[in-house]
Scaffold this active site. Structure first.
Site, mmCIF file in Angstrom:
data_model
loop_
_atom_site.group_PDB
_atom_site.id
_atom_site.type_symbol
_atom_site.label_atom_id
_atom_site.label_comp_id
_atom_site.label_asym_id
_atom_site.label_seq_id
_atom_site.Cartn_x
_atom_site.Cartn_y
_atom_site.Cartn_z
ATOM 1 N N SER A 229 68.764 38.309 70.233
ATOM 2 C CA SER A 229 67.708 38.677 69.727
ATOM 3 C C SER A 229 67.197 40.334 69.686
ATOM 4 O O SER A 229 66.127 40.755 69.247
ATOM 5 C CB SER A 229 66.376 37.745 70.373
ATOM 6 O OG SER A 229 66.426 36.551 69.526
ATOM 7 N N LYS B 208 66.763 41.996 66.612
ATOM 8 C CA LYS B 208 65.492 41.941 65.931
ATOM 9 C C LYS B 208 64.723 43.275 65.689
ATOM 10 O O LYS B 208 64.299 43.699 64.579
ATOM 11 C CB LYS B 208 64.547 41.014 66.316
ATOM 12 C CG LYS B 208 65.204 39.579 66.372
ATOM 13 C CD LYS B 208 64.453 38.543 67.029
ATOM 14 C CE LYS B 208 64.897 37.092 66.574
ATOM 15 N NZ LYS B 208 64.742 36.217 67.818
ATOM 16 N N TYR C 202 58.967 36.772 73.862
ATOM 17 C CA TYR C 202 58.638 35.230 73.469
ATOM 18 C C TYR C 202 57.350 34.796 74.102
ATOM 19 O O TYR C 202 56.753 35.567 74.452
ATOM 20 C CB TYR C 202 59.802 34.190 73.662
ATOM 21 C CG TYR C 202 61.188 34.921 73.240
ATOM 22 C CD1 TYR C 202 61.265 35.134 71.831
ATOM 23 C CD2 TYR C 202 62.137 35.121 74.220
ATOM 24 C CE1 TYR C 202 62.370 35.806 71.373
ATOM 25 C CE2 TYR C 202 63.431 35.679 73.515
ATOM 26 C CZ TYR C 202 63.337 35.834 72.168
ATOM 27 O OH TYR C 202 64.786 36.613 72.105
ATOM 28 N N VAL D 57 69.095 36.527 74.311
ATOM 29 C CA VAL D 57 69.904 35.489 74.840
ATOM 30 C C VAL D 57 71.332 35.780 75.490
ATOM 31 O O VAL D 57 71.964 34.867 76.268
ATOM 32 C CB VAL D 57 69.816 33.755 74.263
ATOM 33 C CG1 VAL D 57 68.349 33.589 74.046
ATOM 34 C CG2 VAL D 57 70.365 34.086 72.970
HETATM 35 N N1 GLN Z 1 71.225 33.897 68.044
HETATM 36 C C1 GLN Z 1 70.192 33.340 68.756
HETATM 37 C C2 GLN Z 1 69.277 32.387 67.850
HETATM 38 O O1 GLN Z 1 68.864 32.546 66.688
HETATM 39 C C3 GLN Z 1 69.270 34.590 68.951
HETATM 40 C C4 GLN Z 1 67.930 33.940 69.782
HETATM 41 C C5 GLN Z 1 67.740 35.032 71.026
HETATM 42 O O2 GLN Z 1 68.075 35.890 71.572
HETATM 43 N N2 GLN Z 1 66.580 34.555 71.648
HETATM 44 O O3 GLN Z 1 68.862 31.343 68.293
#
Ligand code: GLN
Length: 308
Positions: free
Chosen positions: A63, A66, A243, A261
């Protein structure tokens, strides 16, 4: 602050990995050893990079992607178009939740750092086909992380794609409600790929340093992004970077940050520091358990809480 102090902070916080677990919803991530912790700090005043622990280990950006993809979408389409497509409100829900779009009858995903908003952001990247779009994302990541060795981790990508049905549901929900208009299956594959790029804490510290330095790469003084986009992205990192742990993180650590993650964390402290952290065991919100503790201690040691 120097490498020695930073190493002491790594040693002090190492055992917090026991409070978390490596991501297991993606099989390729479940194989990563949780016993890793590293931090890189780019100091804008001295123009030096301090490092301790597992800073050059490659891990999936997840993530944290992003952030660069949002910056590239702003470069491609402009601030107005991007934020007409995607809102900038924190959600209080998990990163892959569909709740807010559904319950509030939203015509836009809530923010670019939840999965729905990130997929919509990816749909705005320019390129003649999915391949060209991903290549543009990859080359932008290499530039802003100052790391030519960044590559796509195919195993993680295939794993993401194979297990990506919640992301598919978000994307098709948005398409069905005219929130995104690009070819959905291609956009999803590009999103899975952007999450599966291998980075290091060192590269992430450099990306964060560009944000902290108002869009200029401090290592060569070249402008990579506009000052306005750096400001906007730092603001969204403050309200939605972690989040549904974003509020607590802001209160206790007090710097703009973004997690992934794969166990990565970036923090951009305006005009002062860019920080990259890596430790793969995650807390229940999906953020690095030891990484957050180490970042908190480091920010305190640097006296860099922006709200003090
Ligand atoms: N690839 C993960 C997903 O889309 C990324 C989510 C994350 O890092 N929070 O679920």
């Amino acid at each position: 602050m120097n490498d020695y102090t930073l190493k002491q902070l790594v040693d002090k916080n190492f055992d917090y990995y026991k409070n978390g677990e490596v991501a297991n919803y993606i099989p390729a991530l479940a194989e990563v050893s949780p016993k890793q912790l590293g931090i890189a700090v780019y100091d804008l005043t001295s123009n030096e990079l301090m490092k301790a622990g597992d800073v050059d280990v490659r891990f999936a950006i997840e993530s944290m992607s992003k952030v660069p993809v949002l910056l590239l979408a702003i470069k491609d389409c402009g601030i107005k178009k991007v934020f007409e497509t995607i809102n900038t409100e924190p959600t209080g829900f998990a990163f892959n939740s569909i709740m807010n779009m559904e319950i509030n009858h939203r015509k836009h995903p809530m923010n670019p750092f939840v999965n729905a908003g990130a997929i919509a952001t990816t749909s705005l990247i320019s390129g003649k086909d999915a391949n060209e779009k991903f290549e543009r994302i990859l080359s932008f990541m290499k530039q802003i992380c100052d790391d030519t060795d960044i590559t796509l981790n195919k195993e993680i990508y295939l794993s993401e794609s194979k297990t990506g049905d919640i992301n598919r549901s978000l994307a098709y929900y948005m398409k069905g409600n005219q929130m995104i208009d690009e070819e959905v299956s291609e956009t999803l594959e590009t999103y899975f790929k952007q999450c599966s790029v291998n980075v290091t804490a060192t590269g992430i510290a450099k990306l964060a340093a560009v944000l902290a330095n108002k869009g200029i790469a401090p290592w060569n003084n070249q402008r990579i992004i506009s000052e306005e986009s750096a400001t906007i992205v730092k603001s969204i990192m403050t309200t939605a970077g972690l989040y549904d742990e974003s509020g607590e993180f802001s209160v206790h650590v007090g710097v703009p940050a973004k997690s992934g993650v794969g166990g990565g964390l970036m923090a951009a402290i305006p005009n002062s520091y860019g920080i990259g952290v890596f430790s793969p065991a995650l807390d229940k919100f999906g953020n690095s358990a030891a990484g957050i503790q180490l970042l908190k201690d480091t920010v305190q040691e640097l006296d860099a809480d922006i709200f003090q």
